[in-house]
Every structure is written in C-alpha cells, then in structure tokens.
Design an enzyme around this catalytic site. Structure first.
Site, PDB file in Angstrom:
ATOM      1  N   ASP A  49       7.920  44.752 -58.349  1.00  0.00           N
ATOM      2  CA  ASP A  49       8.226  46.161 -58.094  1.00  0.00           C
ATOM      3  C   ASP A  49       9.726  46.354 -57.910  1.00  0.00           C
ATOM      4  O   ASP A  49      10.306  45.899 -56.927  1.00  0.00           O
ATOM      5  CB  ASP A  49       7.496  46.627 -56.825  1.00  0.00           C
ATOM      6  N   TYR A  54      17.535  50.566 -57.176  1.00  0.00           N
ATOM      7  CA  TYR A  54      17.779  49.278 -56.508  1.00  0.00           C
ATOM      8  C   TYR A  54      18.946  48.522 -57.160  1.00  0.00           C
ATOM      9  O   TYR A  54      19.475  47.579 -56.578  1.00  0.00           O
ATOM     10  CB  TYR A  54      16.536  48.367 -56.517  1.00  0.00           C
ATOM     11  N   LYS A  79      10.999  52.653 -61.347  1.00  0.00           N
ATOM     12  CA  LYS A  79      10.875  54.039 -60.867  1.00  0.00           C
ATOM     13  C   LYS A  79      12.035  54.897 -61.340  1.00  0.00           C
ATOM     14  O   LYS A  79      13.172  54.419 -61.460  1.00  0.00           O
ATOM     15  CB  LYS A  79      10.831  54.056 -59.335  1.00  0.00           C
ATOM     16  N   HIS A 112      10.153  58.392 -58.232  1.00  0.00           N
ATOM     17  CA  HIS A 112      10.438  57.676 -56.982  1.00  0.00           C
ATOM     18  C   HIS A 112      10.189  58.533 -55.730  1.00  0.00           C
ATOM     19  O   HIS A 112       9.625  58.063 -54.750  1.00  0.00           O
ATOM     20  CB  HIS A 112      11.888  57.164 -57.016  1.00  0.00           C
TER      21      HIS A 112
END
Ligand SMILES: NC(=O)c1ccc[n+]([C@@H]2O[C@H](COP(=O)([O-])OP(=O)(O)OC[C@H]3O[C@@H](n4cnc5c(N)ncnc54)[C@H](OP(=O)(O)O)[C@@H]3O)[C@@H](O)[C@H]2O)c1
Length: 281
Positions: A49, A54, A79, A112
C-alpha cells in the site's frame, strides 16, 4: 514466518481478491521504501500500500522488480492525491503513478481523501470509474470519505467503491461506516491499524493480557483482531523483525471472548489522524 498462504483473502467485485494483511509505506523515504519493501516481499507479504503523496512509488516499484516476485502475484495499491481530483487531472495523475511504479496497472486505486470543502470528491470518483474501464486500475475505491460524501459518490455514479480505506484500530472502530459498508458490499480497510504509535494501544492491559496468553506480541494481537473482524489491514514498519512479526499475526487465532474484549476498547475520542469531514487540503 514466510508463508503468505496463511494470509486469507477477501473477494472483490469483478473476481479479484485482496489479501487481508498487507504492508504499508506511509512516511517511508523513497530509497528506504525500495529496501524495506523487498524485505516485506521476501518475508511473504503479497499486498503493498503506497500513495502518490508518500513520494515512494518509484522505490516500491523498484522493490517489486528487485524481489523477483511476479507482478501478478502482488496486490498493489496507490492513491490519488487531493490536488488532482478534477477528472482530467485524476487520469493524468494515475498514469504518472503507474509510470513511477513501473507497472501497467494497479490492483487498487483509491481517492486518498474526500476533502469535502473542495467539492470535487464525486468528480474524482467518476475519474476512477473511467480508469477502471481503461484497465489502469483493476479495482477502485475511496479512502477517508465521510458517510454523506460516500453516499453522494455512489448515488451520482451508481458505482459502489470496492474498498474504503479508513483510520481504524481498537480505540477507533468506525462502527457506523462499517455497517454501511456491510450493507453495500464494501470491503473495509484499516489504516493506522496499530494506532500509529500515537496512543498507549500496544500497552493496553486488555491487549497485553491476550498477548501473554498466546505467547504473541501486542501488535500481533491487534492485527489478529483486525483479521478476525473481517477487515483488511496494512501495518507499516521499517524494522526488519517487526515486518516479519506483523505478517505472522495471520497465524494467530483469537477466541470470540478475546475479540469481544478488544471490541470493548472503542472510544468516542479515539481518532488519531485528521478528521475527513474537516480536512481542507
Ligand atoms: N489512507 C490514508 O489516509 C492513510 C493514512 C495513514 C496510513 N495509511 C496507510 O496505512 C499504513 C499503516 O498506517 P500507519 O503507518 O500510519 O500506522 P501503523 O501501521 O498503525 O503504525 C506504524 C507505527 O507502528 C510501529 N510498529 C509497526 N509494527 C510494530 C510492532 N510489531 N510493534 C510495535 N510497533 C510497531 C512502526 O514503527 P517502525 O516503522 O519504526 O517499526 C510505526 O511507528 C500506512 O503505512 C499507509 O500505507 C493510509
């Protein structure tokens, strides 16, 4: 342990299935992600994930290729970030994520956050429906959608998200959303499953007593509770021993009484992260 066969999967609409226990890489720097994700795949995780925000999609993609595990044996999620919820932006953002990941499709693409104040959470969902049609995302879902926005997205499109990824742990159990998910066949996925180190969850006496009874760790007990509760979960760790420890939670079976004791830890003020109703960007 290195036996992913111990990890159960849940069916998704369209014939896919999602391993109930995966590996998350929030707040893991790109090069570190490239290293720890290989460790996770070697340990036996087959569900990863990540997210555009990120900043480690490239590292995760590199790890997949370095691991030697076949792409089709990995369930990969990324996402759509909040600044790209307009339809065309979302399509472009997904293509860019795939480019960074070095793959032609993701197994699951999520919006997200709803960010209700932006007013584009339905448009974003429509873009994901299109991305699934084009084959860029095998399954699509949302993350951090409050119930009114979730209903609105479904009503506007007639398409029900396959997965809703939300903050969920024993101190914050999200019963209202989970009841809605159950009614509509949406898989609930827990983020922050261990409480993100923001509370005393792993020192709670109810948890540590169950851990002692099984010769397990508190984190394993919490993860076993997620699995026993029918949730998908994606604990994050950059610590090699914990990467292995967390996956081994799939082999821990709690009794009904133990699950009930952890169910009783739910708190009205248990949220640790941002409130999706009021998040602004
Ligand atoms: N959709 C969203 O908005 C959203 C938001 C947050 C997270 N997520 C996803 O959910 C994943 C998990 O959530 P999270 O990373 O926020 O929190 P988490 O998994 O609940 O907690 C991670 C923290 O727990 C520690 N930890 C891990 N295993 C442990 C163990 N066995 N014993 C003791 N401590 C342990 C980690 O430390 P070390 O790493 O130092 O070992 C880290 O500090 C993320 O990585 C991300 O993929 C999604």
């Amino acid at each position: 342990m290195s036996d992913q066969s111990a990890v159960p999967s849940l069916p998704l609409p369209g014939g896919a299935s999602i391993p109930q226990l995966g590996y998350g890489v929030f707040k893991v720097e790109n090069d570190v992600a490239a290293d720890v994700t290989v460790q996770a795949l070697e340990a036996g995780y087959r569900h990863l994930d990540t997210a555009k925000v990120y900043g480690n999609e490239e590292g995760v993609g590199r790890a997949i290729r370095a691991s030697g595990v076949a792409r089709e044996d990995i369930f990969l999620t990324t996402k759509l970030w909040n600044d790209a919820q307009r339809f065309d932006d979302a399509i472009t953002a997904c293509e860019a994520s795939l480019e960074r990941l070095g793959t032609e499709y993701v197994d699951l693409y999520l919006v997200h956050w709803a960010v209700p104040v932006q007013g584009t959470y339905v448009e974003a969902w429509k873009a994901l429906v299109e991305l699934q049609k084009r084959g860029l995302a095998r399954s699509i879902g949302v993350s951090n959608y409050p119930l009114p926005q979730l209903r609105e997205a479904i009503d506007a499109t007639g398409v029900v998200p396959s997965v809703h990824q939300i903050e969920l742990h024993p101190y914050f159990q999200q019963r209202e959303l989970r009841a809605f998910h159950e009614e509509h066949g949406i898989v609930t996925e827990s983020w922050g499953p261990l409480g993100q180190g923001k509370s005393d969850l792993l020192e709670n006496a109810a948890i540590t007593e169950i851990a002692a009874a099984h010769g397990a760790t508190p984190a394993q007990v919490v993860l076993a509770w997620h699995l026993a509760s029918g949730l998908v979960t994606i604990p994050k760790s950059v610590t090699p021993s914990r990467i292995v420890e967390n996956l081994a939670a799939a082999q821990l079976e709690l009794t009904a009484a133990e699950v009930a004791a952890i169910d009783a830890l739910d708190r009205p003020d248990g949220r640790g992260g941002a409130d999706p109703s009021t998040k602004e960007s």
